[in-house]
Enzyme design. Sequence first.
Site: not given
Ligand code: 13P
Length: 257
Positions: A9, A11, A94, A96, A166, A172, A212, A234
Amino acid sequence: MRYPILVANWKMNKTAAETDSFISQLKKSVKKPQATVVICPPFTALQAAHAGLKGTPFFLGAQDVYVLPKGPFTGEISIPMLRELGVKFVIAGHSERRKSFKESDNDINLKVKAACEHGLKPILCIGESWDDRKEGKTNEVVEKQLSAGIESLDEREARKILIAYEPVWAIGTGNNAQPGQAQDVHATIRKALEGAFSKETAKGIPLLYGGSVNPSNIGSYLKEKDIDGALVGGASLDPGEFASVIQNSRMKADARQ
Ligand code: 13P
């Protein structure tokens, strides 16, 4: 044995030109992934990704979708538009989007249903906040988001979905959930799916962990019985790092009976 599923992902990262360069590098370093790999770029880079991924074993996904096929919905992107670009998967709900764009469980359920009905595989995201966990509400929150997200899906539709657990506090932050902690929640999710669908269907729904994930910890998640793959943020942005996530993932024994 079966392949784990690794979903990148990105983002709101990467232009079309950056996508092009990422894909050329990834193709060079990973020729035959021992995993089902899905890359979810931003909408504006889907065309470049589609072109770059042609003839490779990698799949394309989108990060969001609108539920209707066309009409007066300024700024939205429909399922036919995504399918035309070779998109096979779509992330729905998600954290977010839940937080920053106020998506409700009902909005997310409509996306999941529309995706199933019109030829995309939805990846339904669920997960608790740190406050929820501290208050001992993890299972309650996750079960509520799950049951709302899969509401009114029939067995045929349920066989198309994936679930990503998640925990919001792990996204993150570098503060990844311990594999055992994630497995506990995945077991809760699997049980809830068995309540909603046949045992056979529930067993086959892939459960991904996200938060993460990186090349050093991916292997430990995939050892867990109910963790079938990962949703990677990330660590999916750099082609070398994502190639290492793929290389360090392992085939899953079909332990679930
Ligand atoms: P990270 O791997 O950056 O923690 O993000 C996870 C995420 O939100 C994937 O959708």
